[in-house]
Design a protein around this motif. Structure first.
Motif, PDB file in Angstrom:
ATOM      1  N   ASP A  62       0.841  -1.189   0.000  1.00  0.00           N
ATOM      2  CA  ASP A  62       0.000   0.000   0.000  1.00  0.00           C
ATOM      3  C   ASP A  62       0.875   1.237   0.000  1.00  0.00           C
ATOM      4  O   ASP A  62       1.884   1.306   0.694  1.00  0.00           O
ATOM      5  CB  ASP A  62      -0.909   0.028   1.220  1.00  0.00           C
ATOM      6  N   LYS A  64       1.619   5.088   0.957  1.00  0.00           N
ATOM      7  CA  LYS A  64       1.261   5.944   2.074  1.00  0.00           C
ATOM      8  C   LYS A  64       0.354   7.048   1.551  1.00  0.00           C
ATOM      9  O   LYS A  64       0.681   7.751   0.595  1.00  0.00           O
ATOM     10  CB  LYS A  64       2.520   6.548   2.697  1.00  0.00           C
ATOM     11  N   LYS A  65      -0.803   7.209   2.174  1.00  0.00           N
ATOM     12  CA  LYS A  65      -1.793   8.168   1.703  1.00  0.00           C
ATOM     13  C   LYS A  65      -1.617   9.477   2.445  1.00  0.00           C
ATOM     14  O   LYS A  65      -1.220   9.515   3.599  1.00  0.00           O
ATOM     15  CB  LYS A  65      -3.192   7.607   1.919  1.00  0.00           C
ATOM     16  N   LYS A  66      -1.973  10.556   1.765  1.00  0.00           N
ATOM     17  CA  LYS A  66      -1.799  11.884   2.326  1.00  0.00           C
ATOM     18  C   LYS A  66      -3.146  12.445   2.745  1.00  0.00           C
ATOM     19  O   LYS A  66      -4.178  12.138   2.155  1.00  0.00           O
ATOM     20  CB  LYS A  66      -1.187  12.819   1.288  1.00  0.00           C
ATOM     21  N   GLU A  69      -7.072  11.124   2.749  1.00  0.00           N
ATOM     22  CA  GLU A  69      -7.075   9.800   2.129  1.00  0.00           C
ATOM     23  C   GLU A  69      -6.738   8.703   3.130  1.00  0.00           C
ATOM     24  O   GLU A  69      -7.167   7.571   2.976  1.00  0.00           O
ATOM     25  CB  GLU A  69      -6.083   9.755   0.963  1.00  0.00           C
ATOM     26  N   ALA A  70      -5.972   9.062   4.165  1.00  0.00           N
ATOM     27  CA  ALA A  70      -5.624   8.073   5.177  1.00  0.00           C
ATOM     28  C   ALA A  70      -6.847   7.700   5.999  1.00  0.00           C
ATOM     29  O   ALA A  70      -6.951   6.577   6.490  1.00  0.00           O
ATOM     30  CB  ALA A  70      -4.532   8.617   6.086  1.00  0.00           C
ATOM     31  N   GLU A  73     -11.435   6.232   2.376  1.00  0.00           N
ATOM     32  CA  GLU A  73     -10.998   5.606   1.140  1.00  0.00           C
ATOM     33  C   GLU A  73     -11.790   6.228  -0.009  1.00  0.00           C
ATOM     34  O   GLU A  73     -13.023   6.136  -0.065  1.00  0.00           O
ATOM     35  CB  GLU A  73     -11.235   4.101   1.192  1.00  0.00           C
ATOM     36  N   ASP A  75     -12.409   6.705  -4.159  1.00  0.00           N
ATOM     37  CA  ASP A  75     -12.169   6.113  -5.464  1.00  0.00           C
ATOM     38  C   ASP A  75     -12.632   7.115  -6.515  1.00  0.00           C
ATOM     39  O   ASP A  75     -13.838   7.248  -6.767  1.00  0.00           O
ATOM     40  CB  ASP A  75     -12.917   4.788  -5.616  1.00  0.00           C
ATOM     41  N   LYS A  81      -4.061   7.386 -12.992  1.00  0.00           N
ATOM     42  CA  LYS A  81      -3.286   6.381 -12.275  1.00  0.00           C
ATOM     43  C   LYS A  81      -1.894   6.311 -12.897  1.00  0.00           C
ATOM     44  O   LYS A  81      -1.757   6.370 -14.114  1.00  0.00           O
ATOM     45  CB  LYS A  81      -3.974   5.022 -12.360  1.00  0.00           C
TER      46      LYS A  81
END
Length: 164
Positions: A62, A64-66, A69-70, A73, A75, A81
């Motif tokens: 995975d 690391k989300k900023k 987004e952490a 979730e 979409d 992408k």
């Protein structure tokens, strides 16, 4: 007496903190309990980071989300992408086409280089004019040098005659 457009707070004058107050933690901007709250917050973050590091070691795939987004979730179908290309999939023979501006810029540079080459060889009209002008200037300088030599010789001869 009028105070102008901007009136101060009813509590009185504004108070500014000095650098020493800020470092000591006694500034008006931070309450004294702030250090305690900050210490508790740092402890909570350390505990969470230890838990996250254990989770990350389990699942490193995975990204690391900023930001939010952490927590949530998301979409987004419009999100681009990242496409990863492998070296074996790249086509080395395929050349990218240049945009109109890039193509015009290259043509302009090539035309300028070709013109400068012809200019050096003396094949352009401007180069011919320059060479003719230079030849004329050289001729005038040679004539002026001969004239100066003749005048100098005449002066020397005159000095010799006056001494005798």
């Amino acid at each position: 007496m009028g105070r102008g457009k901007f009136k101060g707070k009813p509590t009185g004058q504004r108070r500014f903190s000095s650098a020493a107050d800020i470092l000591a933690g006694t500034s008006a901007a931070r309450p004294k309990s702030f250090k305690q709250k900050e210490a508790e917050y740092e402890e909570d973050i350390e505990d969470e980071s230890e838990e996250e590091s254990e989770e990350e070691s389990e699942d490193e795939s995975d990204v690391k989300k900023k930001g939010h987004e952490a927590l949530i979730e998301v979409d987004n179908p419009n999100r681009a992408k990242p496409k990863t290309l492998k070296a074996k999939d790249l086509d080395a023979t395929k050349t990218t086409e240049l945009s109109r501006r890039e193509r015009e810029e290259l043509e302009k540079q090539r035309a300028h280089e070709r013109y400068m080459r012809l200019q050096e060889q003396g094949k352009t009209e401007q180069a011919r004019k320059d060479l003719d002008r230079l030849a004329l200037i050289r001729q005038q300088r040679e004539e002026a040098a001969k004239k100066r030599e003749e005048e100098k010789a005449a002066r020397d001869a005159k000095k010799v005659d006056s001494r005798k």
